[in-house]
Design a protein around this motif. Sequence first.
Motif, PDB file in Angstrom:
ATOM      1  N   ALA A 174     -10.354  40.271  47.533  1.00 16.74           N
ATOM      2  CA  ALA A 174      -9.415  40.156  48.654  1.00 16.74           C
ATOM      3  C   ALA A 174      -8.783  41.503  48.971  1.00 16.74           C
ATOM      4  N   ALA A 175      -8.360  42.228  47.928  1.00 12.88           N
ATOM      5  CA  ALA A 175      -7.715  43.521  48.141  1.00 12.88           C
ATOM      6  C   ALA A 175      -8.680  44.542  48.720  1.00 12.88           C
ATOM      7  N   GLU A 176      -9.902  44.593  48.195  1.00 13.55           N
ATOM      8  CA  GLU A 176     -10.864  45.575  48.694  1.00 13.55           C
ATOM      9  C   GLU A 176     -11.304  45.260  50.119  1.00 13.55           C
ATOM     10  N   THR A 177     -11.367  43.981  50.454  1.00 17.88           N
ATOM     11  CA  THR A 177     -11.688  43.605  51.835  1.00 17.88           C
ATOM     12  C   THR A 177     -10.579  44.051  52.773  1.00 17.88           C
ATOM     13  N   ALA A 178      -9.334  43.830  52.364  1.00 23.38           N
ATOM     14  CA  ALA A 178      -8.202  44.286  53.174  1.00 23.38           C
ATOM     15  C   ALA A 178      -8.200  45.805  53.291  1.00 23.38           C
ATOM     16  N   ARG A 179      -8.537  46.501  52.206  1.00 25.07           N
ATOM     17  CA  ARG A 179      -8.593  47.964  52.254  1.00 25.07           C
ATOM     18  C   ARG A 179      -9.649  48.442  53.235  1.00 25.07           C
ATOM     19  N   ALA A 180     -10.832  47.846  53.174  1.00 19.94           N
ATOM     20  CA  ALA A 180     -11.909  48.264  54.075  1.00 19.94           C
ATOM     21  C   ALA A 180     -11.517  48.029  55.531  1.00 19.94           C
ATOM     22  N   TYR A 181     -10.935  46.874  55.800  1.00 25.30           N
ATOM     23  CA  TYR A 181     -10.490  46.567  57.167  1.00 25.30           C
ATOM     24  C   TYR A 181      -9.415  47.564  57.605  1.00 25.30           C
ATOM     25  N   ALA A 182      -8.444  47.843  56.726  1.00 28.68           N
ATOM     26  CA  ALA A 182      -7.375  48.790  57.056  1.00 28.68           C
ATOM     27  C   ALA A 182      -7.941  50.189  57.279  1.00 28.68           C
ATOM     28  N   ASP A 183      -8.962  50.568  56.508  1.00 27.04           N
ATOM     29  CA  ASP A 183      -9.576  51.885  56.694  1.00 27.04           C
ATOM     30  C   ASP A 183     -10.243  51.999  58.062  1.00 27.04           C
ATOM     31  N   ILE A 184     -10.879  50.923  58.510  1.00 28.19           N
ATOM     32  CA  ILE A 184     -11.479  50.938  59.853  1.00 28.19           C
ATOM     33  C   ILE A 184     -10.391  51.121  60.903  1.00 28.19           C
ATOM     34  N   CYS A 185      -9.320  50.339  60.774  1.00 28.66           N
ATOM     35  CA  CYS A 185      -8.224  50.435  61.741  1.00 28.66           C
ATOM     36  C   CYS A 185      -7.587  51.814  61.712  1.00 28.66           C
ATOM     37  N   SER A 186      -7.391  52.376  60.520  1.00 31.67           N
ATOM     38  CA  SER A 186      -6.789  53.705  60.391  1.00 31.67           C
ATOM     39  C   SER A 186      -7.686  54.769  61.004  1.00 31.67           C
ATOM     40  N   ALA A 187      -8.988  54.642  60.769  1.00 30.68           N
ATOM     41  CA  ALA A 187      -9.915  55.599  61.362  1.00 30.68           C
ATOM     42  C   ALA A 187      -9.880  55.504  62.880  1.00 30.68           C
ATOM     43  N   ASN A 188      -9.832  54.273  63.406  1.00 35.49           N
ATOM     44  CA  ASN A 188      -9.716  54.112  64.866  1.00 35.49           C
ATOM     45  C   ASN A 188      -8.459  54.806  65.384  1.00 35.49           C
ATOM     46  N   GLN A 189      -7.358  54.637  64.669  1.00 31.86           N
ATOM     47  CA  GLN A 189      -6.101  55.255  65.085  1.00 31.86           C
ATOM     48  C   GLN A 189      -6.204  56.780  65.053  1.00 31.86           C
ATOM     49  N   GLN A 190      -6.743  57.323  63.975  1.00 27.02           N
ATOM     50  CA  GLN A 190      -6.834  58.777  63.857  1.00 27.02           C
ATOM     51  C   GLN A 190      -7.822  59.357  64.851  1.00 27.02           C
ATOM     52  N   ILE A 191      -8.880  58.617  65.141  1.00 23.53           N
ATOM     53  CA  ILE A 191      -9.817  59.063  66.177  1.00 23.53           C
ATOM     54  C   ILE A 191      -9.120  59.102  67.533  1.00 23.53           C
ATOM     55  N   ALA A 192      -8.329  58.056  67.812  1.00 25.34           N
ATOM     56  CA  ALA A 192      -7.603  58.021  69.086  1.00 25.34           C
ATOM     57  C   ALA A 192      -6.594  59.165  69.177  1.00 25.34           C
ATOM     58  N   VAL A 193      -5.882  59.425  68.091  1.00 27.77           N
ATOM     59  CA  VAL A 193      -4.919  60.533  68.075  1.00 27.77           C
ATOM     60  C   VAL A 193      -5.635  61.861  68.284  1.00 27.77           C
ATOM     61  N   THR A 194      -6.762  62.027  67.600  1.00 28.85           N
ATOM     62  CA  THR A 194      -7.522  63.270  67.724  1.00 28.85           C
ATOM     63  C   THR A 194      -8.054  63.447  69.142  1.00 28.85           C
ATOM     64  N   GLU A 195      -8.572  62.383  69.719  1.00 29.82           N
ATOM     65  CA  GLU A 195      -9.088  62.479  71.095  1.00 29.82           C
ATOM     66  C   GLU A 195      -7.965  62.754  72.085  1.00 29.82           C
ATOM     67  N   ASN A 196      -6.791  62.184  71.848  1.00 27.68           N
ATOM     68  CA  ASN A 196      -5.644  62.465  72.710  1.00 27.68           C
ATOM     69  C   ASN A 196      -5.235  63.939  72.605  1.00 27.68           C
ATOM     70  N   THR A 197      -5.242  64.445  71.351  1.00 25.85           N
ATOM     71  CA  THR A 197      -4.950  65.867  71.147  1.00 25.85           C
ATOM     72  C   THR A 197      -5.995  66.730  71.829  1.00 25.85           C
ATOM     73  N   LEU A 198      -7.247  66.306  71.733  1.00 27.07           N
ATOM     74  CA  LEU A 198      -8.333  67.057  72.363  1.00 27.07           C
ATOM     75  C   LEU A 198      -8.154  67.102  73.876  1.00 27.07           C
TER      76      LEU A 198
END
Length: 481
Positions: A174-198
């Motif tokens: 359960a914890a590792e599944t939540a971690r993997a899902y959170a990592d996807i969401c975090s990557a989406n967020q950081q990609i969006a921030v990076t693209e906005n900065t770009l």
Amino acid sequence: MGTCSKVACGVASAALAACSFAPDVPKSTVATTPIAQSEFVTAAIAPVSPEAPDTNWWRLYDDPELDGYITKALSENNSLKAAFANLDRVLAALGESRSAYLPSTDINAGATYERDAAQQATQKANKEDLSYTSGFSLSYEIDLFGRVRNSVAAARADAQAAESALHTSRITIAAETARAYADICSANQQIAVTENTLNLQTRTVDLTRQLTEGGQGTKLDIVRAQVNVENTKASLPQLKADRENARFRLATLVGQPPAAMVEAATDCTRAPIVAATIPVGDGAGLIARRPDVREAENALKAAAARVGVATAELYPQISLGGSIDTTALQIASLKEDGAVSFSFGPLISWTFPNIWAGRARIAAAEAGMAQALAEFDQAVLVALEETETALQNYAAELERQAALTLARDAAAQSARMAQSRYELGADDFITVLDAERTLADADITLAQSQANTTQFQIGLFRALGGGWSNGPAEMASAAGL
């Protein structure tokens, strides 16, 4: 009739007088201390409450997509299926141990063609006959010294330990599944921030080019602005790779091939976060709840029972048994009285032990019990340590995130002011570039801190041992655990 009654009474008396050499299960020197059962040391510095934690902790995120992935993982994960199979194997071993409580029986039948050697004094030829036999025997061990009972007790404790190990696997999945899902969401967020900065930096390049063409800037300013753009672009491939890797992990956790998860969590643009106060309970609840502590405790029970088994091996085994056998030259004659023989009575079997070898086995079993006790105490300490550490990390990251939020807001204001002053000719272009770099770093750092907060929350939920009580309780009940 009277003889049978006396035998039955003797067996009952022996059963009532039966003893067990298993020692009492030693008490933990850690789990029962008041300081271990009190509130957590770091609970005062984190937004938590003393209420008992929620079993299905992931629902606190109020994210249906995350709920779906964890539900699927708990039913389809192959490591979890292996843990279920291991529990089935141990339960089967428990059933085998319990069978020693029942009488053992044997039924046989056969036909034999045989020749007896000729006796020169009485006959001139060998005698040949076809004979038929059948028989039934029954034997029941009177467990006077607790060998069977302690063997069953050890097997039962092993099964309970395997069930606790299964619950530990559930927490991990359960914890590792939540971690993997959170990592996807975090990557989406950081990609969006990076693209906005770009996009911001690209607009700066265009503006600088326009100002240069108007005689206000220089080509060096354009090159410097372009460097920022390329550096930001360089960070995107790794962020996207991190997102895809998290999707691949999620696929494995839910029992699917990677291709099935290429679109997982596409709409999740920020790591899920529990904004409310998190219920954590206290040390006593943690010790009672953590399945790894329960596993260690059951291992201690099994070790204590095996001391009893080793001690009982020094004493004779007493069985009550009987048999009926028939032999005849014709099948029809097997039922005649003359063909039937029977026996009934107690049997004492004692392979007289080498006392030193027997004592060595007992010493080994007692050492195993001492080891299990130490491991139980260690499991309690580790549970408390992990929870305190998770609480400390969570509280510290929240404090850090609050400071980073203020820093990011200040960096955004500074970048706006630098851009305006540059357009008015009050500042040089270096000031604008520094302000933009500072803002970009602040955005990424804040996004990473938000991701860390989610990861520390998941670590806290895992340390608290939530999500394990929804395991195969019906299996344990059916097995009589």
